[in-house]
Scaffold this motif. Structure first.
Motif, PDB file in Angstrom:
ATOM      1  N   ILE A  66     -32.558  61.163  11.960  1.00  0.00           N
ATOM      2  CA  ILE A  66     -31.576  60.319  11.264  1.00  0.00           C
ATOM      3  C   ILE A  66     -31.870  60.467   9.768  1.00  0.00           C
ATOM      4  CG2 ILE A  66     -30.624  57.968  11.034  1.00  0.00           C
ATOM      5  CD1 ILE A  66     -30.465  58.979  13.931  1.00  0.00           C
ATOM      6  N   PRO A  67     -31.127  61.340   9.073  1.00  0.00           N
ATOM      7  CA  PRO A  67     -31.357  61.514   7.638  1.00  0.00           C
ATOM      8  C   PRO A  67     -30.565  60.427   6.891  1.00  0.00           C
ATOM      9  CG  PRO A  67     -30.193  63.410   8.618  1.00  0.00           C
ATOM     10  CD  PRO A  67     -30.091  62.255   9.560  1.00  0.00           C
ATOM     11  N   THR A  68     -31.270  59.521   6.234  1.00  0.00           N
ATOM     12  CA  THR A  68     -30.586  58.351   5.672  1.00  0.00           C
ATOM     13  C   THR A  68     -30.079  58.581   4.250  1.00  0.00           C
ATOM     14  OG1 THR A  68     -32.592  57.431   4.708  1.00  0.00           O
ATOM     15  CG2 THR A  68     -32.106  56.841   6.995  1.00  0.00           C
ATOM     16  N   GLY A  69     -30.705  59.507   3.510  1.00  0.00           N
ATOM     17  CA  GLY A  69     -30.334  59.686   2.111  1.00  0.00           C
ATOM     18  C   GLY A  69     -30.605  58.455   1.267  1.00  0.00           C
ATOM     19  N   MET A  70     -31.476  57.560   1.744  1.00  0.00           N
ATOM     20  CA  MET A  70     -31.701  56.281   1.062  1.00  0.00           C
ATOM     21  C   MET A  70     -33.095  56.150   0.462  1.00  0.00           C
ATOM     22  SD  MET A  70     -29.897  53.824   3.894  1.00  0.00           S
ATOM     23  CE  MET A  70     -30.439  52.296   3.137  1.00  0.00           C
ATOM     24  N   GLY A  71     -33.864  57.230   0.417  1.00  0.00           N
ATOM     25  CA  GLY A  71     -35.200  57.155  -0.152  1.00  0.00           C
ATOM     26  C   GLY A  71     -36.076  56.155   0.591  1.00  0.00           C
ATOM     27  N   HIS A  72     -36.969  55.491  -0.165  1.00  0.00           N
ATOM     28  CA  HIS A  72     -37.891  54.524   0.442  1.00  0.00           C
ATOM     29  C   HIS A  72     -37.158  53.385   1.156  1.00  0.00           C
ATOM     30  CE1 HIS A  72     -41.436  56.288  -1.240  1.00  0.00           C
ATOM     31  NE2 HIS A  72     -41.073  56.083  -2.494  1.00  0.00           N
ATOM     32  N   THR A  73     -35.892  53.154   0.789  1.00  0.00           N
ATOM     33  CA  THR A  73     -35.134  52.064   1.411  1.00  0.00           C
ATOM     34  C   THR A  73     -35.026  52.270   2.914  1.00  0.00           C
ATOM     35  OG1 THR A  73     -33.879  51.944  -0.654  1.00  0.00           O
ATOM     36  CG2 THR A  73     -33.003  50.691   1.182  1.00  0.00           C
ATOM     37  N   ARG A  74     -35.220  53.508   3.367  1.00  0.00           N
ATOM     38  CA  ARG A  74     -35.175  53.757   4.814  1.00  0.00           C
ATOM     39  C   ARG A  74     -36.279  53.008   5.554  1.00  0.00           C
ATOM     40  NH1 ARG A  74     -39.748  56.273   4.676  1.00  0.00           N
ATOM     41  NH2 ARG A  74     -40.246  58.081   5.977  1.00  0.00           N
ATOM     42  N   ASP A  75     -37.292  52.522   4.845  1.00  0.00           N
ATOM     43  CA  ASP A  75     -38.358  51.761   5.500  1.00  0.00           C
ATOM     44  C   ASP A  75     -37.809  50.538   6.237  1.00  0.00           C
ATOM     45  OD1 ASP A  75     -40.150  53.568   4.477  1.00  0.00           O
ATOM     46  OD2 ASP A  75     -40.941  52.257   2.931  1.00  0.00           O
ATOM     47  N   PHE A  76     -36.683  50.021   5.768  1.00  0.00           N
ATOM     48  CA  PHE A  76     -36.051  48.907   6.481  1.00  0.00           C
ATOM     49  C   PHE A  76     -35.416  49.367   7.783  1.00  0.00           C
ATOM     50  CE2 PHE A  76     -35.885  44.646   4.962  1.00  0.00           C
ATOM     51  CZ  PHE A  76     -36.573  44.746   3.772  1.00  0.00           C
ATOM     52  N   PHE A 114     -34.637  46.113  -1.771  1.00  0.00           N
ATOM     53  CA  PHE A 114     -34.899  47.377  -2.456  1.00  0.00           C
ATOM     54  C   PHE A 114     -34.000  47.552  -3.675  1.00  0.00           C
ATOM     55  CE2 PHE A 114     -37.906  50.471  -1.104  1.00  0.00           C
ATOM     56  CZ  PHE A 114     -38.451  49.860   0.002  1.00  0.00           C
ATOM     57  N   LEU A 115     -32.769  47.074  -3.570  1.00  0.00           N
ATOM     58  CA  LEU A 115     -31.825  47.244  -4.681  1.00  0.00           C
ATOM     59  C   LEU A 115     -32.190  46.347  -5.852  1.00  0.00           C
ATOM     60  CD1 LEU A 115     -28.459  47.646  -2.820  1.00  0.00           C
ATOM     61  CD2 LEU A 115     -29.977  49.396  -3.709  1.00  0.00           C
ATOM     62  N   THR A 116     -32.668  45.140  -5.583  1.00  0.00           N
ATOM     63  CA  THR A 116     -33.109  44.292  -6.702  1.00  0.00           C
ATOM     64  C   THR A 116     -34.269  44.976  -7.427  1.00  0.00           C
ATOM     65  OG1 THR A 116     -34.468  43.029  -5.148  1.00  0.00           O
ATOM     66  CG2 THR A 116     -32.352  42.069  -5.734  1.00  0.00           C
ATOM     67  N   ALA A 117     -35.208  45.510  -6.649  1.00  0.00           N
ATOM     68  CA  ALA A 117     -36.379  46.161  -7.259  1.00  0.00           C
ATOM     69  C   ALA A 117     -35.975  47.399  -8.063  1.00  0.00           C
ATOM     70  CB  ALA A 117     -37.396  46.535  -6.176  1.00  0.00           C
ATOM     71  N   LEU A 118     -35.086  48.214  -7.501  1.00  0.00           N
ATOM     72  CA  LEU A 118     -34.653  49.427  -8.214  1.00  0.00           C
ATOM     73  C   LEU A 118     -33.873  49.081  -9.482  1.00  0.00           C
ATOM     74  CD1 LEU A 118     -33.598  51.769  -5.282  1.00  0.00           C
ATOM     75  CD2 LEU A 118     -35.254  52.308  -7.065  1.00  0.00           C
ATOM     76  N   SER A 119     -33.216  47.930  -9.482  1.00  0.00           N
ATOM     77  CA  SER A 119     -32.409  47.526 -10.636  1.00  0.00           C
ATOM     78  C   SER A 119     -33.244  46.916 -11.754  1.00  0.00           C
ATOM     79  CB  SER A 119     -31.335  46.527 -10.199  1.00  0.00           C
ATOM     80  OG  SER A 119     -30.484  47.119  -9.241  1.00  0.00           O
ATOM     81  N   ALA A 120     -34.526  46.734 -11.500  1.00  0.00           N
ATOM     82  CA  ALA A 120     -35.393  46.081 -12.488  1.00  0.00           C
ATOM     83  C   ALA A 120     -36.116  47.098 -13.364  1.00  0.00           C
ATOM     84  CB  ALA A 120     -36.424  45.228 -11.758  1.00  0.00           C
ATOM     85  N   ASP A 121     -36.157  46.816 -14.670  1.00  0.00           N
ATOM     86  CA  ASP A 121     -37.065  47.558 -15.558  1.00  0.00           C
ATOM     87  C   ASP A 121     -38.452  46.931 -15.508  1.00  0.00           C
ATOM     88  OD1 ASP A 121     -34.981  49.297 -16.523  1.00  0.00           O
ATOM     89  OD2 ASP A 121     -34.235  47.591 -17.686  1.00  0.00           O
ATOM     90  N   GLY A 122     -38.514  45.706 -15.008  1.00  0.00           N
ATOM     91  CA  GLY A 122     -39.780  45.006 -14.829  1.00  0.00           C
ATOM     92  C   GLY A 122     -39.556  43.792 -13.948  1.00  0.00           C
ATOM     93  N   VAL A 123     -40.660  43.318 -13.316  1.00  0.00           N
ATOM     94  CA  VAL A 123     -40.553  42.280 -12.285  1.00  0.00           C
ATOM     95  C   VAL A 123     -41.544  41.149 -12.579  1.00  0.00           C
ATOM     96  CG1 VAL A 123     -40.754  41.825  -9.794  1.00  0.00           C
ATOM     97  CG2 VAL A 123     -39.997  44.087 -10.591  1.00  0.00           C
ATOM     98  N   THR A 156     -29.122  52.731  -7.103  1.00  0.00           N
ATOM     99  CA  THR A 156     -29.246  52.401  -5.677  1.00  0.00           C
ATOM    100  C   THR A 156     -30.191  53.324  -4.913  1.00  0.00           C
ATOM    101  OG1 THR A 156     -27.425  53.849  -5.019  1.00  0.00           O
ATOM    102  CG2 THR A 156     -26.840  51.599  -5.680  1.00  0.00           C
ATOM    103  N   GLY A 157     -30.365  54.547  -5.396  1.00  0.00           N
ATOM    104  CA  GLY A 157     -31.173  55.500  -4.643  1.00  0.00           C
ATOM    105  C   GLY A 157     -30.570  55.855  -3.295  1.00  0.00           C
ATOM    106  N   MET A 158     -29.263  55.615  -3.117  1.00  0.00           N
ATOM    107  CA  MET A 158     -28.623  55.790  -1.814  1.00  0.00           C
ATOM    108  C   MET A 158     -27.615  56.930  -1.781  1.00  0.00           C
ATOM    109  SD  MET A 158     -27.973  51.769  -0.956  1.00  0.00           S
ATOM    110  CE  MET A 158     -26.966  52.086   0.495  1.00  0.00           C
ATOM    111  N   GLY A 159     -27.549  57.751  -2.817  1.00  0.00           N
ATOM    112  CA  GLY A 159     -26.598  58.865  -2.830  1.00  0.00           C
ATOM    113  C   GLY A 159     -25.162  58.364  -2.727  1.00  0.00           C
ATOM    114  N   HIS A 160     -24.332  59.157  -2.061  1.00  0.00           N
ATOM    115  CA  HIS A 160     -22.914  58.811  -1.924  1.00  0.00           C
ATOM    116  C   HIS A 160     -22.702  57.461  -1.224  1.00  0.00           C
ATOM    117  CE1 HIS A 160     -21.456  62.593  -3.381  1.00  0.00           C
ATOM    118  NE2 HIS A 160     -22.001  63.299  -2.410  1.00  0.00           N
TER     119      HIS A 160
END
Lengths: 169, 169, 169, 169
Positions: free
Chosen positions: B82-92, A92-101, D84-88
């Protein structure tokens, strides 16, 4: 703003990566570097490593975002390593860090990154003749939302050109 | 060991969820609860909410693992949030928390969870007549690794039965 | 709403946990269970395990949120396991999952969870005579923001009472 | 290996950051850049922004690892943004990405990063006359494990010198 364009190249790890994939990945990494963009990568082997190698040889900056919590696990072409300690969740972090893939071949890990990029509406190009995930999803939407079409392209050069056009919009 | 079986139900959120999907999800949640298993859920709307509703009405324990960092965003049937605060990344995290996964319909978010479950070799059942991701990937492997086959089933009852058999192995 | 109160107990892992800490943790877990609250725990050894043991013996529901990606790494008293695969980063998820936090002793891992809970303004109680992080930060704010005071208490019973009062507000 | 040294500068965000903190952070960022190291940063305001500004003016490469899922939230001096979309929870990723950490002032968020760096045994320097977390924890261990001492230093120059010596070991 000093932020560079950041382009992610994804695909088979060493398990499924052929010399064809490696050649494409090397060339795509090289094109990313020549465009002045930063290469974002999963930082390990296979397509990831070949892409980093190509970008490195063309003088680019390479960021490896890796599953491990220790930077020594990254391949030797990464200038900057982000060790996440999050395992596959780092996709997920690689994808979020991309402006394009850009997709070259790829299996289930690659598909995860495609889903993440799609959900965040990033431009995505698939090199059509690279097989697997790239070929299967080229010119398709992932779901009924039609967030972004995964655009099929025929070469590394075309892939980078397409992504840069989309970013510029 | 006191750990319960933990079964994840995934599929369309409220955007794509039909009354057919809701009915299936309610019934699947109910079957999960009747089996004494804990329902793991993304904790929001659509298939997630209907599954939680079904499990709740059958006296089950429901865990909602949500993208937000605040538990009030979960649907009203979650016993534990369980509130993850991780957005879609919580899918993992939903996938990792599952001993087995059941798919009802679903789009790109669902596909992410399927990829994550597949990479971690969890048993996966897809209710075939529920469309979209469930129908598209039923009776297939996600890639050349053949980690686990996504097994097509025809009903909620069959889905839970299959998952419990696989967990027992 | 069917959501239960969720109380997190944190402190020394097996490396620094004395029989005194274990006794306090067992009793605190027991009080959490008797109050009808769900025990949230890091799911491993030391204070975590003793707290789970106490909650288990008093008929409570215990959730273990663990660093590993495999549920078998959790202690034997967890009813529900959330394997995060995120290493120490899971300390944020335990804190976010808590409606209130109780500290018994504790080192740098415990302090991380206290910081995370403080940043998210959760009520926090520290059992004063348990030493280390609990004693050091009792009756203090972590910084100039004064988000929440870490309230010093003298017993497990008082700790659970304080947290429940704060949640009810 | 082409990997550069990666140094993280942490401290007050805009809420608690004085012009003294800003001056120190600017100078420390500048020293990091002059040493040929990459600056790792939380990518937002206060000490983070001043450090990025200093590194930018000295020709360094700056990576901002931010809580948001959108790179536009980063400050204008970041060359590369990891959203990161992960907050703190991203505080763990900044710490893991550091080969060494420098503290200037700081509150509860800074303390979280210190805990994470300490648990992963990274070298840590605290500029003593910068107050708050930096002054409070200078020349101390965070717990009984004595993983790494947080070494008090008197200036930005000394901080970078100390970190580079530790990395070279």
């Amino acid at each position: 703003m000093t932020k560079r364009n950041q382009i992610l190249i994804i695909g088979h790890d060493e398990a499924g990566c052929t010399t064809e994939h490696e050649k494409m990945a090397y060339e795509t990494g090289s094109e990313v570097a020549k465009s002045g963009s930063v290469l974002i990568s999963g930082g390990l082997g296979g397509v990831m490593k070949a892409a980093c190698h190509g970008a490195h040889d063309s003088g680019g900056i390479i960021v490896g975002i890796i599953p491990q919590n220790d930077s020594t696990a990254a391949n030797e072409y990464c200038d900057i390593v982000i060790p996440t300690g999050m395992g596959h969740t780092r996709d997920f972090l690689t994808a979020l860090s991309a402006d394009g893939v850009i997709i070259i071949g790829g299996g289930s890990g690659t598909l995860t990154e495609v889903c993440a990029a799609y959900m965040h509406k990033k431009p995505i190009a698939a090199i059509k003749n690279s097989g697997d995930v790239a070929s299967k999803y080229a010119d398709q939407y992932l779901d009924h939302r039609k967030n972004v079409k995964i655009v099929g392209v025929s070469s590394p050069k075309e892939a980078v050109k397409y992504i840069l056009e989309q970013i510029a919009k």
